[in-house]
Design a protein around this motif. Structure first.
Motif, PDB file in Angstrom:
ATOM      1  N   LYS A 111       0.903  -1.141   0.161  1.00 55.73           N
ATOM      2  CA  LYS A 111      -0.011   0.079   0.156  1.00 55.73           C
ATOM      3  C   LYS A 111       0.876   1.231   0.098  1.00 55.73           C
ATOM      4  CE  LYS A 111      -2.121   1.878   3.572  1.00 55.73           C
ATOM      5  NZ  LYS A 111      -2.831   2.202   4.754  1.00 55.73           N
ATOM      6  N   ASN A 112       0.722   2.069  -1.000  1.00 55.69           N
ATOM      7  CA  ASN A 112       1.571   3.268  -0.838  1.00 55.69           C
ATOM      8  C   ASN A 112       3.012   3.322  -1.265  1.00 55.69           C
ATOM      9  OD1 ASN A 112      -1.056   4.530  -1.375  1.00 55.69           O
ATOM     10  ND2 ASN A 112      -1.073   5.129   0.970  1.00 55.69           N
ATOM     11  N   ILE A 113       3.314   2.139  -1.635  1.00 55.87           N
ATOM     12  CA  ILE A 113       4.768   1.611  -1.748  1.00 55.87           C
ATOM     13  C   ILE A 113       5.364   2.085  -3.364  1.00 55.87           C
ATOM     14  CG2 ILE A 113       6.672   0.010  -1.746  1.00 55.87           C
ATOM     15  CD1 ILE A 113       5.748   0.769   1.008  1.00 55.87           C
ATOM     16  N   ARG A 114       6.077   3.055  -3.627  1.00 61.14           N
ATOM     17  CA  ARG A 114       6.350   3.568  -4.763  1.00 61.14           C
ATOM     18  C   ARG A 114       7.164   2.350  -5.559  1.00 61.14           C
ATOM     19  NH1 ARG A 114       5.885   8.035  -6.995  1.00 61.14           N
ATOM     20  NH2 ARG A 114       5.742   9.058  -5.087  1.00 61.14           N
ATOM     21  N   PRO A 115       6.619   1.994  -6.791  1.00 65.37           N
ATOM     22  CA  PRO A 115       7.217   0.896  -7.404  1.00 65.37           C
ATOM     23  C   PRO A 115       8.646   1.096  -8.012  1.00 65.37           C
ATOM     24  CG  PRO A 115       5.210   1.161  -8.473  1.00 65.37           C
ATOM     25  CD  PRO A 115       5.364   2.353  -7.385  1.00 65.37           C
ATOM     26  N   SER A 116       9.628   0.355  -7.532  1.00 60.06           N
ATOM     27  CA  SER A 116      11.056   0.697  -8.045  1.00 60.06           C
ATOM     28  C   SER A 116      11.703  -0.875  -7.494  1.00 60.06           C
ATOM     29  CB  SER A 116      11.795   1.772  -7.197  1.00 60.06           C
ATOM     30  OG  SER A 116      11.776   1.324  -5.747  1.00 60.06           O
ATOM     31  N   LEU A 117      13.094  -0.920  -8.394  1.00 59.95           N
ATOM     32  CA  LEU A 117      13.711  -2.162  -8.332  1.00 59.95           C
ATOM     33  C   LEU A 117      14.407  -2.195  -6.664  1.00 59.95           C
ATOM     34  CD1 LEU A 117      14.989  -4.408  -9.577  1.00 59.95           C
ATOM     35  CD2 LEU A 117      16.797  -3.212 -10.244  1.00 59.95           C
ATOM     36  N   LYS A 118      14.628  -0.658  -6.306  1.00 56.71           N
ATOM     37  CA  LYS A 118      15.195  -0.811  -4.817  1.00 56.71           C
ATOM     38  C   LYS A 118      14.249  -1.250  -3.942  1.00 56.71           C
ATOM     39  CE  LYS A 118      16.966   2.575  -1.437  1.00 56.71           C
ATOM     40  NZ  LYS A 118      17.255   4.049  -1.250  1.00 56.71           N
ATOM     41  N   SER A 119      13.027  -0.725  -4.228  1.00 55.41           N
ATOM     42  CA  SER A 119      11.959  -1.409  -3.111  1.00 55.41           C
ATOM     43  C   SER A 119      11.705  -2.739  -3.110  1.00 55.41           C
ATOM     44  CB  SER A 119      10.496  -0.595  -3.205  1.00 55.41           C
ATOM     45  OG  SER A 119      10.640   0.577  -3.022  1.00 55.41           O
ATOM     46  N   TYR A 120      11.717  -3.430  -4.286  1.00 55.54           N
ATOM     47  CA  TYR A 120      11.600  -4.734  -4.352  1.00 55.54           C
ATOM     48  C   TYR A 120      12.611  -5.670  -4.117  1.00 55.54           C
ATOM     49  CZ  TYR A 120       7.895  -3.420  -7.956  1.00 55.54           C
ATOM     50  OH  TYR A 120       6.901  -2.747  -8.582  1.00 55.54           O
ATOM     51  N   ASN A 121      13.836  -5.213  -4.438  1.00 52.83           N
ATOM     52  CA  ASN A 121      14.790  -5.742  -3.623  1.00 52.83           C
ATOM     53  C   ASN A 121      14.808  -5.942  -2.010  1.00 52.83           C
ATOM     54  OD1 ASN A 121      16.346  -6.868  -5.914  1.00 52.83           O
ATOM     55  ND2 ASN A 121      17.297  -4.709  -6.242  1.00 52.83           N
ATOM     56  N   SER A 175       2.109  -7.998  -9.042  1.00 56.48           N
ATOM     57  CA  SER A 175       1.223  -7.569 -10.031  1.00 56.48           C
ATOM     58  C   SER A 175       1.563  -6.358 -10.768  1.00 56.48           C
ATOM     59  CB  SER A 175      -0.259  -7.608  -9.254  1.00 56.48           C
ATOM     60  OG  SER A 175      -0.151  -6.357  -8.418  1.00 56.48           O
ATOM     61  N   GLU A 176       0.502  -5.838 -11.517  1.00 59.45           N
ATOM     62  CA  GLU A 176       0.455  -4.443 -11.909  1.00 59.45           C
ATOM     63  C   GLU A 176       0.073  -3.557 -10.928  1.00 59.45           C
ATOM     64  OE1 GLU A 176       1.491  -3.269 -14.641  1.00 59.45           O
ATOM     65  OE2 GLU A 176       1.006  -4.653 -16.394  1.00 59.45           O
ATOM     66  N   VAL A 177       0.677  -2.309 -10.926  1.00 63.88           N
ATOM     67  CA  VAL A 177       0.064  -1.467  -9.897  1.00 63.88           C
ATOM     68  C   VAL A 177      -1.583  -0.882 -10.094  1.00 63.88           C
ATOM     69  CG1 VAL A 177       0.401   0.903  -8.790  1.00 63.88           C
ATOM     70  CG2 VAL A 177       2.394  -0.409  -9.415  1.00 63.88           C
ATOM     71  N   PHE A 178      -2.059  -1.049  -9.082  1.00 58.00           N
ATOM     72  CA  PHE A 178      -3.613  -0.725  -9.099  1.00 58.00           C
ATOM     73  C   PHE A 178      -4.009   0.317  -8.180  1.00 58.00           C
ATOM     74  CE2 PHE A 178      -3.145  -4.513  -7.173  1.00 58.00           C
ATOM     75  CZ  PHE A 178      -4.031  -4.324  -6.003  1.00 58.00           C
ATOM     76  N   THR A 179      -5.063   1.335  -8.773  1.00 55.82           N
ATOM     77  CA  THR A 179      -5.413   2.448  -7.696  1.00 55.82           C
ATOM     78  C   THR A 179      -6.901   2.223  -6.926  1.00 55.82           C
ATOM     79  OG1 THR A 179      -6.557   3.550  -9.441  1.00 55.82           O
ATOM     80  CG2 THR A 179      -4.423   4.110  -9.269  1.00 55.82           C
ATOM     81  N   GLU A 180      -7.519   1.046  -7.226  1.00 59.41           N
ATOM     82  CA  GLU A 180      -8.719   0.637  -6.677  1.00 59.41           C
ATOM     83  C   GLU A 180      -8.556  -0.732  -6.138  1.00 59.41           C
ATOM     84  OE1 GLU A 180     -11.364   2.641  -6.098  1.00 59.41           O
ATOM     85  OE2 GLU A 180     -10.624   4.389  -7.354  1.00 59.41           O
ATOM     86  N   ILE A 181      -8.819  -0.786  -4.724  1.00 61.45           N
ATOM     87  CA  ILE A 181      -8.657  -1.929  -3.807  1.00 61.45           C
ATOM     88  C   ILE A 181      -9.667  -2.991  -4.465  1.00 61.45           C
ATOM     89  CG2 ILE A 181     -10.280  -1.572  -2.091  1.00 61.45           C
ATOM     90  CD1 ILE A 181      -8.189  -3.136  -0.355  1.00 61.45           C
ATOM     91  N   SER A 182     -10.963  -2.596  -5.239  1.00 61.95           N
ATOM     92  CA  SER A 182     -11.827  -3.412  -5.791  1.00 61.95           C
ATOM     93  C   SER A 182     -11.138  -4.360  -6.990  1.00 61.95           C
ATOM     94  CB  SER A 182     -12.789  -2.603  -6.467  1.00 61.95           C
ATOM     95  OG  SER A 182     -12.523  -1.616  -7.178  1.00 61.95           O
TER      96      SER A 182
END
Length: 515
Positions: free
Chosen positions: A219-229, A249-256
């Motif tokens: 939740k609200n984690i910016r997609p980046s290689l650094k974060s994933y590592n 997954s892909e990043v999505f904006t609605e929890i639905s």
């Protein structure tokens, strides 16, 4: 143990309070002291403090100012006020700030013990309530996430629960991480989830289990290689030498959208065996083999021509040709991919293929007994390989052990090896074009240099080798049809004509003469 901070501008009082009470006997530990309110505030902000014993009159920041400041940040920490002045005004202010105790200096041991015992009962109750509240919240959140996923249609968490902010699920954007644990971990999935929750829950998102996968809703984690590592390293720190695969997954904006993203991510993770090895699978991850619409003739799409591949692989092994050996293993993989074989089917077929090859080696090359026993005993490890690349590398390693045992030295040139190969394998279905691949030659060129080397065309040389061996078998009393099959001819009449052509009499007459 509850943490205590002692705050007083008089060093003797601070040290006296540390020693006057056997803190650990009452469930406390004094983790630090402070000489004024300002220092106390700094230490409060860098430590978890449950109880503060504070002098009212101190330089820089008084005890009451300290309490008023802390109450704006934390309403749960407990306070006991110490004062050398029996001033009711101070007592009134302390009461308004929800202070648990007010003691006059010099402090009586029994009075202080009485206060800390009552405070511990209050802290115990709060801790118990928090644990129950936390467990209950986790269960509700888990149920909500499961329900959203299980609904085929797009469904919002508000429809399932209501105000998602109460569950901590409200966010600007989300991403789902699914983790597959392999068989070599001793951790149960729920135990692993609870361990990881200590580091991840809240800061990164929320953990839940679905379909034997551990899932993390970022939740609200910016997609980046650094974060994933960083996330990968945290997960691996709990698993030591065990294997995992993470799928994003892909990043999505609605929890639905969680259900849709879960299903597409799960599909990719279920097929991770076919992808190139990586820390985390993504939508742009590459397959090792791309399916081709190239089906073998006369072979049903759900079958694998194991005997055909076993024959070619055996020839490559016998010729000590590592390149041809690898080519056949890769061709086998591509054939199975083309025919949409599953991971389990591929592993079963490779075990069958290698079993046939090693069995043939054991019959024709008894000197390889120990090596073949070792590699055959390791065939079951094929089932442990997590990706098709690691599976192929493992198979190469087994075959290389056999080649190493066979290759006693490269003292003969390729043509001598080919002649020796023919004499060892003459009963097989030997064709010049197939052997050219095994020995890494153009078939027309190989035919030419073979004739120069032996004085015979390939087919003529093969026939003569077969006839010489047929003569020995006939002289030993074997029947004609048995000899024909033994030396590589499935048609007895064809064998009869060949024998008469090269030997000058029929095989039956030759047999009579020799018996």
């Amino acid at each position: 143990m509850y943490n205590v901070l002692l705050v007083d501008d008089e060093p003797m009082i601070r040290e006296g309070m540390k020693t006057i009470i056997p803190w650990e006997d009452f469930g406390y530990q004094v983790i630090d002291t402070a000489r004024d309110g300002k220092e106390a505030l700094e230490k409060f902000r860098t430590n978890e403090i449950h109880l503060m014993i504070v002098d009212i009159r101190m330089p820089k920041m008084s005890g009451l100012e300290l309490i008023e400041t802390i109450r704006k940040e934390d309403v749960k920490v407990q306070f006991i006020i110490l004062s050398g002045y029996a001033d009711f005004e101070y007592a009134q202010k302390a009461i308004r700030e929800n202070v648990a105790g007010y003691l006059l200096k010099p402090v009586e041991e029994e009075d202080l013990i009485g206060f800390i015992q009552r405070i511990k009962l209050s802290l115990d109750k709060d801790q118990s309530d928090n644990q129950v509240r936390t467990v209950s919240l986790q269960e509700v959140r888990h149920t909500v996430l499961q329900t959203i996923i299980e609904r085929n249609e797009k469904v919002s968490s508000e429809e399932v629960y209501g105000d998602i902010s109460e569950l901590g699920l409200d966010g600007r954007f989300y991403q789902l991480v699914m983790i597959r644990l392999f068989h070599n971990t001793n951790l149960e999935l729920e135990d692993f989830r609870q361990l990881l929750a200590q580091d991840l829950e809240g800061n990164w998102g929320y953990l839940f289990i679905k379909d034997h996968y551990l899932c993390i809703l970022l939740k609200n984690i910016r997609p980046s290689l650094k974060s994933y590592n960083e996330l990968y390293d945290i997960v691996k720190s709990y698993l030591k030498n065990s294997s995992i695969v993470m799928c994003l997954s892909e990043v999505f904006t609605e929890i639905s959208s969680l259900g849709t993203e879960y299903r597409s991510t799960k599909t990719r993770l279920d097929l991770q065996f076919f992808y190139k090895e990586t820390k985390f699978l993504r939508t742009d991850s590459e397959l090792v083999f791309q399916p081709k619409e190239e089906y073998l003739p006369d072979v049903p799409s759900n079958e694998f021509p194991v005997h055909s591949f076993a024959e070619k692989l055996y020839f490559a092994l016998d010729a000590l040709n590592e390149k041809a050996m690898k080519d056949e293993i890769i061709n086998a993989a591509q054939t199975m991919i083309n025919n949409h074989h599953t991971e389990e089917q591929i592993k079963i077929n490779y075990i069958r293929l290698l079993s046939l090859v090693f069995s043939k080696c054991s019959v024709n090359k008894p000197e390889l007994g120990d090596t073949l026993s070792d590699v055959t005993a390791e065939l079951h490890k094929i089932n442990r390989e997590a990706t098709i690349n690691s599976l192929l590398e493992f198979i190469y390693s087994l075959l290389n052990k056999v080649i190493t045992s066979l290759n006693v030295g490269d003292h003969e040139d390729q043509l001598k090896k080919l002649v020796d190969f023919i004499h060892r394998n003459y009963p097989e279905n030997l064709r010049l074009e197939n052997l050219a691949k095994v020995f890494d030659y153009n078939s027309a060129y190989l035919g030419k240099i073979f004739k120069n080397h032996t004085g015979e065309y390939f087919n003529t040389y093969l026939d003569k080798v077969r006839m010489e061996n047929a003569k020995k078998l006939l002289a030993g009393g074997m029947k004609v049809y048995q000899v024909a099959e033994k030396v590589g001819y499935s048609n007895v009449d064809y064998f009869h004509n060949k024998f008469k052509k090269y030997i000058g009499m029929s095989p039956s007459n030759f047999r009579k003469e020799k018996l």
